[in-house]
Design a protein around this motif. Structure first.
Motif, PDB file in Angstrom:
ATOM      1  N   UNK A   1       0.825  -1.207   0.000  1.00 62.70           N
ATOM      2  CA  UNK A   1       0.000   0.000   0.000  1.00 62.70           C
ATOM      3  C   UNK A   1       0.858   1.255   0.000  1.00 62.70           C
ATOM      4  N   UNK A   2       1.856   1.226   0.835  1.00 59.09           N
ATOM      5  CA  UNK A   2       2.724   2.396   0.964  1.00 59.09           C
ATOM      6  C   UNK A   2       3.449   2.662  -0.352  1.00 59.09           C
ATOM      7  N   UNK A   3       3.924   1.615  -0.953  1.00 59.37           N
ATOM      8  CA  UNK A   3       4.651   1.772  -2.214  1.00 59.37           C
ATOM      9  C   UNK A   3       3.764   2.410  -3.270  1.00 59.37           C
ATOM     10  N   UNK A   4       2.559   1.974  -3.305  1.00 58.64           N
ATOM     11  CA  UNK A   4       1.677   2.518  -4.328  1.00 58.64           C
ATOM     12  C   UNK A   4       1.383   4.000  -4.061  1.00 58.64           C
ATOM     13  N   UNK A   5       1.282   4.329  -2.805  1.00 65.52           N
ATOM     14  CA  UNK A   5       1.102   5.744  -2.482  1.00 65.52           C
ATOM     15  C   UNK A   5       2.248   6.589  -3.014  1.00 65.52           C
ATOM     16  N   UNK A   6       3.415   6.023  -2.929  1.00 60.43           N
ATOM     17  CA  UNK A   6       4.609   6.766  -3.326  1.00 60.43           C
ATOM     18  C   UNK A   6       4.678   7.026  -4.826  1.00 60.43           C
ATOM     19  N   UNK A   7       3.813   6.398  -5.546  1.00 58.20           N
ATOM     20  CA  UNK A   7       3.817   6.621  -6.984  1.00 58.20           C
ATOM     21  C   UNK A   7       2.850   7.731  -7.385  1.00 58.20           C
ATOM     22  N   UNK A   8       2.157   8.271  -6.426  1.00 63.56           N
ATOM     23  CA  UNK A   8       1.200   9.342  -6.724  1.00 63.56           C
ATOM     24  C   UNK A   8       1.636  10.641  -6.047  1.00 63.56           C
ATOM     25  N   UNK A   9       1.044  11.716  -6.480  1.00 64.51           N
ATOM     26  CA  UNK A   9       1.503  13.039  -6.056  1.00 64.51           C
ATOM     27  C   UNK A   9       1.521  13.230  -4.547  1.00 64.51           C
ATOM     28  N   UNK A  10       0.408  12.991  -3.917  1.00 64.15           N
ATOM     29  CA  UNK A  10       0.366  13.262  -2.483  1.00 64.15           C
ATOM     30  C   UNK A  10       1.345  12.385  -1.716  1.00 64.15           C
ATOM     31  N   UNK A  11       1.511  11.194  -2.197  1.00 65.34           N
ATOM     32  CA  UNK A  11       2.495  10.335  -1.558  1.00 65.34           C
ATOM     33  C   UNK A  11       3.898  10.875  -1.738  1.00 65.34           C
ATOM     34  N   UNK A  12       4.175  11.302  -2.928  1.00 61.43           N
ATOM     35  CA  UNK A  12       5.503  11.854  -3.198  1.00 61.43           C
ATOM     36  C   UNK A  12       5.795  13.056  -2.325  1.00 61.43           C
ATOM     37  N   UNK A  13       4.755  13.823  -2.072  1.00 59.12           N
ATOM     38  CA  UNK A  13       4.982  15.034  -1.287  1.00 59.12           C
ATOM     39  C   UNK A  13       5.551  14.695   0.089  1.00 59.12           C
ATOM     40  N   UNK A  14       5.287  13.497   0.545  1.00 58.69           N
ATOM     41  CA  UNK A  14       5.785  13.113   1.862  1.00 58.69           C
ATOM     42  C   UNK A  14       7.302  13.058   1.905  1.00 58.69           C
ATOM     43  N   UNK A  15       7.897  12.759   0.786  1.00 56.58           N
ATOM     44  CA  UNK A  15       9.342  12.565   0.790  1.00 56.58           C
ATOM     45  C   UNK A  15      10.092  13.583  -0.059  1.00 56.58           C
ATOM     46  N   UNK A  16       9.364  14.375  -0.790  1.00 57.22           N
ATOM     47  CA  UNK A  16      10.054  15.331  -1.646  1.00 57.22           C
ATOM     48  C   UNK A  16      10.075  16.732  -1.045  1.00 57.22           C
ATOM     49  N   UNK A  17       9.187  16.995  -0.148  1.00 56.36           N
ATOM     50  CA  UNK A  17       9.138  18.339   0.408  1.00 56.36           C
ATOM     51  C   UNK A  17      10.113  18.473   1.559  1.00 56.36           C
ATOM     52  N   UNK A  18      10.610  19.670   1.685  1.00 59.57           N
ATOM     53  CA  UNK A  18      11.628  19.920   2.698  1.00 59.57           C
ATOM     54  C   UNK A  18      10.969  20.402   3.973  1.00 59.57           C
ATOM     55  N   UNK A  19      11.330  19.762   5.026  1.00 57.02           N
ATOM     56  CA  UNK A  19      10.743  20.082   6.318  1.00 57.02           C
ATOM     57  C   UNK A  19      11.058  21.505   6.744  1.00 57.02           C
ATOM     58  N   UNK A  20      12.145  22.036   6.219  1.00 58.12           N
ATOM     59  CA  UNK A  20      12.550  23.389   6.609  1.00 58.12           C
ATOM     60  C   UNK A  20      11.627  24.459   6.063  1.00 58.12           C
ATOM     61  N   UNK A  21      10.813  24.083   5.095  1.00 52.93           N
ATOM     62  CA  UNK A  21       9.919  25.070   4.504  1.00 52.93           C
ATOM     63  C   UNK A  21       8.613  25.200   5.279  1.00 52.93           C
ATOM     64  N   UNK A  22       8.473  24.431   6.322  1.00 56.57           N
ATOM     65  CA  UNK A  22       7.250  24.485   7.118  1.00 56.57           C
ATOM     66  C   UNK A  22       7.404  25.430   8.291  1.00 56.57           C
ATOM     67  N   UNK A  23       6.275  25.827   8.827  1.00 59.32           N
ATOM     68  CA  UNK A  23       6.321  26.645  10.033  1.00 59.32           C
ATOM     69  C   UNK A  23       6.800  25.793  11.202  1.00 59.32           C
ATOM     70  N   UNK A  24       7.178  26.446  12.214  1.00 60.98           N
ATOM     71  CA  UNK A  24       7.688  25.752  13.392  1.00 60.98           C
ATOM     72  C   UNK A  24       6.694  24.697  13.894  1.00 60.98           C
ATOM     73  N   UNK A  25       5.460  25.108  14.031  1.00 63.08           N
ATOM     74  CA  UNK A  25       4.443  24.200  14.557  1.00 63.08           C
ATOM     75  C   UNK A  25       4.242  22.999  13.642  1.00 63.08           C
ATOM     76  N   UNK A  26       4.066  23.290  12.376  1.00 64.79           N
ATOM     77  CA  UNK A  26       3.825  22.203  11.442  1.00 64.79           C
ATOM     78  C   UNK A  26       5.021  21.264  11.346  1.00 64.79           C
TER      79      UNK A  26
END
Lengths: 288, 288
Positions: free
Chosen positions: B126-151
């Motif tokens: 299931x997880x692998x398949x998620x990683x093939x779609x946009x929202x799944x990719x966002x989990x690993x492609x986005x940089x944590x530093x771009x988030x607010x402190x709380x988030x």
DNA sequence: CCCGTATATTACCCATGGGTAAGAAATAGT
DNA sequence: ACTATTTCTTACCCATGGGTAATATACGGG
């Protein structure tokens, strides 16, 4: 091999005293707070990169400012432009060093000989350890979109070349019987993924050493595809010892001409067109 | 670059109730070029996120501008602020959706029962398949530093929870005999790494389907630690309960210490405090 | 029809930080 | 010492793009 870039000679090696003022504490900047200068240009260049890569990893590329980089080096922002054309070039150079380290790994491994499985494991060990250090991390933590168009292409090419190395070793292994039949492409992706991920979670101050992770992974990641069940002590199984043929040259890298398949690659990396030629010397002090 | 063109067309062809006109081609934006509106708010909100996540993945978070996001939706930048407080919140929401999808995976898997190995494999698929779609990719492609402190904190917490799921399944497997003795921490890292990496290399238009990758990985990534040698067809069972005497220590190089408190996690992810409660329904229309 | 609310537009602000210009400080050469 | 060259500083520029203010448009209800 660890070429000149391992110039970790302390800046306290002042033979003839004089400016023997040791910076308050740390071992970083060759720039004493705006006073006696005169240290090799390349050394300063590398100091910039060391500082930059650390800061980029710490705060993210966009979160880190050149002012901050400069501040950590006891200089000011414009001074950086004596060594680099801009922020994105610094990013690229950091990446490039990491890439050269990987290239060296591949070169050594290929030169070392052994079965496909042997080579694969050697590469895993070396690559994994790289991923626990800053320059290695930069290979997987930096965003390709932050590079210039040209550098982005270089990076993508290098990605492919590294992916190629993994696949080749696996293919070799299948041929020589040390690796089970499998899809080299997916197997390479799986292995490279685990390794690259190290760059995201490994913390030097954790309970695991880089070496320990590397050796564990070399076994774990090949357990599934190794033809012979791996017994603890036998890292050199490969009953079919293919006559250690090519122990030949030591650490010279075969040009490894990358063909151009339009496939995805399991890597991100590259190098300048310059050193793409052959040696991975860190002696280029290009600029302007 | 004025969008004068779009603004003046509103009163020309107002056939009042007949706003059933199909947008020129695609299936994306609920905003027909500035005319008949009236669609559910949440629908628009999600349209923003769909567009944003695609653009962020395509050009990088910093490379993508809100103007561009808005343009793709046939609206203007300030309109986005009716749905989100700012760019970083959009980023977070994209991430959050991906995280909820993962949570659902974990919930389903845990509810499904089976041996530790069974659950591990289900989660991998299931997880692998998620990683093939946009929202799944966002989990690993986005940089944590771009988030607010709380988030950022939320994300880090969620990372740990996901990592925890992998480890728990492995631990369960070791206990019930379906998984070989191993260090759950490193094994989880290795598996999660391979899976997360999918988000970096997978291309929907490639030769592999997400499903194919997922199923291949479910086998490949567990081959090394599965107690029973996996025949491709037997995804279930755990027949030969190899006695608890678990292959002794197989590959013990490192100290192999147990767990600890302040550990790294093999994931990045999170969720809002709100839906951290239980259901991952996509019904929250919070704002302001 | 008219008003209130939600929603969108136009026009604008402005902090940030990468990058540059001009000139001072240090060094090397002769 | 004098000069040329390199290196570094101070002082600035300014494009970018996130974010805001004021206002216009549509809809829904009475």
């Amino acid at each position: 091999m660890g070429n000149i870039r391992a110039t970790f000679r302390s800046q306290c090696d002042n033979s003839h005293a004089m400016d023997a003022r040791i910076p308050s504490s740390n071992n970083e900047s060759p720039w004493l707070p705006f006073e006696s200068r005169r240290r090799a240009r390349d050394e300063k260049r590398e100091a910039v990169l060391r500082t930059a890569v650390a800061l980029f990893l710490e705060q993210g590329y966009h979160g880190a400012t050149l002012n901050e980089v400069a501040k950590r080096l006891n200089i000011t922002k414009p001074a950086l432009y004596n060594y680099f054309r801009g922020k994105d070039e610094i990013l690229y150079e950091c990446w490039s060093i990491g890439n050269e380290l990987v290239d060296d790994c591949i070169a050594e491994t290929s030169a070392g000989g052994g079965s496909g499985l042997d080579k694969l494991r050697k590469l895993i060990v070396r690559y994994a350890e790289l991923m626990t250090a800053d320059y290695g991390k930069s290979l997987v933590r930096f965003d390709i979109h932050d590079l210039s168009e040209d550098n982005r292409k270089i990076v993508q090419t290098a990605k492919r070349r590294i992916d190629r190395a993994f696949r080749d070793y696996i293919t070799d292994g299948v041929k020589d019987g040390s690796v089970k039949a499998c899809d080299p492409k997916l197997a390479a992706f799986a292995i490279a993924g685990s390794l690259n991920w190290i760059g995201h979670w490994f913390q030097p101050d954790g309970e695991l050493t880089g070496r320990a992770v590397a050796e564990e992974f070399a076994i774990r990641l090949t357990e599934g595809i190794a033809e012979t069940t791996t017994q603890v002590t036998s890292t050199r199984k490969t009953t079919t010892r293919k006559a250690a043929a090519p122990a030949a040259q030591k650490a010279d890298k075969p040009p490894r001409k990358g063909n151009a398949s339009r496939e995805e690659t399991s890597e991100h990396h590259a190098r300048t067109a310059a050193d793409a030629a052959g040696q991975s010397k860190r002696a280029r002090s290009r600029l302007r």
